[in-house]
Design a protein around this motif. Structure first.
Motif, PDB file in Angstrom:
ATOM      1  N   TRP A  22       0.834  -1.330   0.053  1.00 42.92           N
ATOM      2  CA  TRP A  22      -0.031   0.149  -0.002  1.00 42.92           C
ATOM      3  C   TRP A  22       0.837   1.188   0.013  1.00 42.92           C
ATOM      4  CZ3 TRP A  22      -4.498   1.342  -1.514  1.00 42.92           C
ATOM      5  CH2 TRP A  22      -5.055   2.507  -1.142  1.00 42.92           C
ATOM      6  N   TYR A  23       1.922   1.058   0.849  1.00 47.87           N
ATOM      7  CA  TYR A  23       2.864   2.308   0.611  1.00 47.87           C
ATOM      8  C   TYR A  23       3.493   2.637  -0.568  1.00 47.87           C
ATOM      9  CZ  TYR A  23       7.060   5.316   1.762  1.00 47.87           C
ATOM     10  OH  TYR A  23       8.038   6.165   1.683  1.00 47.87           O
ATOM     11  N   TYR A  25       2.365   1.641  -3.411  1.00 46.75           N
ATOM     12  CA  TYR A  25       1.422   1.939  -4.252  1.00 46.75           C
ATOM     13  C   TYR A  25       0.928   3.461  -4.190  1.00 46.75           C
ATOM     14  CZ  TYR A  25      -3.209   2.364  -6.607  1.00 46.75           C
ATOM     15  OH  TYR A  25      -4.418   2.560  -7.332  1.00 46.75           O
ATOM     16  N   ARG A  26       0.869   3.899  -3.148  1.00 46.77           N
ATOM     17  CA  ARG A  26       0.620   5.187  -2.839  1.00 46.77           C
ATOM     18  C   ARG A  26       1.831   6.170  -3.304  1.00 46.77           C
ATOM     19  NH1 ARG A  26      -4.112   7.485  -2.246  1.00 46.77           N
ATOM     20  NH2 ARG A  26      -3.356   9.012  -1.030  1.00 46.77           N
ATOM     21  N   PHE A  27       2.940   5.856  -2.880  1.00 46.69           N
ATOM     22  CA  PHE A  27       3.897   6.578  -3.009  1.00 46.69           C
ATOM     23  C   PHE A  27       4.323   6.751  -4.741  1.00 46.69           C
ATOM     24  CE2 PHE A  27       8.555   7.100  -3.969  1.00 46.69           C
ATOM     25  CZ  PHE A  27       8.873   8.108  -3.311  1.00 46.69           C
ATOM     26  N   ARG A  29       1.879   5.907  -7.564  1.00 48.77           N
ATOM     27  CA  ARG A  29       0.746   6.372  -8.139  1.00 48.77           C
ATOM     28  C   ARG A  29       0.447   7.718  -7.779  1.00 48.77           C
ATOM     29  NH1 ARG A  29      -1.274   4.529 -12.441  1.00 48.77           N
ATOM     30  NH2 ARG A  29      -3.412   5.070 -11.582  1.00 48.77           N
ATOM     31  N   ASN A  30       0.643   8.128  -6.576  1.00 52.18           N
ATOM     32  CA  ASN A  30       0.230   9.604  -5.719  1.00 52.18           C
ATOM     33  C   ASN A  30      -1.220  10.014  -6.460  1.00 52.18           C
ATOM     34  OD1 ASN A  30       1.630  10.353  -7.898  1.00 52.18           O
ATOM     35  ND2 ASN A  30       3.136  11.398  -6.937  1.00 52.18           N
ATOM     36  N   THR A  31      -2.192   9.091  -6.395  1.00 50.22           N
ATOM     37  CA  THR A  31      -3.281   9.550  -7.227  1.00 50.22           C
ATOM     38  C   THR A  31      -4.049  10.819  -6.405  1.00 50.22           C
ATOM     39  OG1 THR A  31      -4.643   7.925  -5.803  1.00 50.22           O
ATOM     40  CG2 THR A  31      -4.096   7.286  -7.983  1.00 50.22           C
ATOM     41  N   ASP A  32      -3.611  11.105  -5.185  1.00 48.76           N
ATOM     42  CA  ASP A  32      -4.190  12.313  -4.620  1.00 48.76           C
ATOM     43  C   ASP A  32      -3.617  13.439  -4.899  1.00 48.76           C
ATOM     44  OD1 ASP A  32      -2.039  11.245  -3.243  1.00 48.76           O
ATOM     45  OD2 ASP A  32      -2.486  12.014  -1.484  1.00 48.76           O
ATOM     46  N   LYS A  33      -2.339  13.348  -5.556  1.00 50.52           N
ATOM     47  CA  LYS A  33      -1.710  14.560  -5.998  1.00 50.52           C
ATOM     48  C   LYS A  33      -1.597  14.571  -7.442  1.00 50.52           C
ATOM     49  CE  LYS A  33       1.113  13.800  -1.966  1.00 50.52           C
ATOM     50  NZ  LYS A  33       1.071  12.377  -1.820  1.00 50.52           N
TER      51      LYS A  33
END
Length: 89
Positions: A22-23, A25-27, A29-33
């Motif tokens: 998850w870390y 993926y978020r790092f 992909r950074n879909t929120d940014k």
């Protein structure tokens, strides 16, 4: 009981793997940014224009000869040449 410590250690592996996944993926992909190009950018289309160098050079209608004049498809030795290297060993 010492089983509680073993069970916690056993569950730590999959939980740590899921957390790492998850870390990462978020790092990466950074879909929120991320920038939503299609909705946040206005691109206005303009008509296509030619330049003084654009001119018609010929017209091709249909194909009369399936081969290109002067091709060397069947002449393998002319097409492929040995590359000489600096090694003389």
């Amino acid at each position: 009981m010492s089983d509680d410590g073993g069970l916690a250690l056993l569950l730590l592996g999959p939980a740590g793997g899921a957390g790492l996944y998850w870390y990462l993926y978020r790092f990466y992909r950074n879909t929120d940014k991320s920038h939503d190009f299609e909705h946040e950018t206005a691109v206005e289309a303009q008509p296509i224009t030619g330049s003084e160098f654009d001119h018609k050079v010929g017209k091709t209608e249909g194909t009369r000869n399936p081969r290109i004049e002067g091709d060397n498809v069947k002449e393998y030795r002319k097409r492929v040449q040995r590359v000489e290297t600096g090694d003389s060993s």
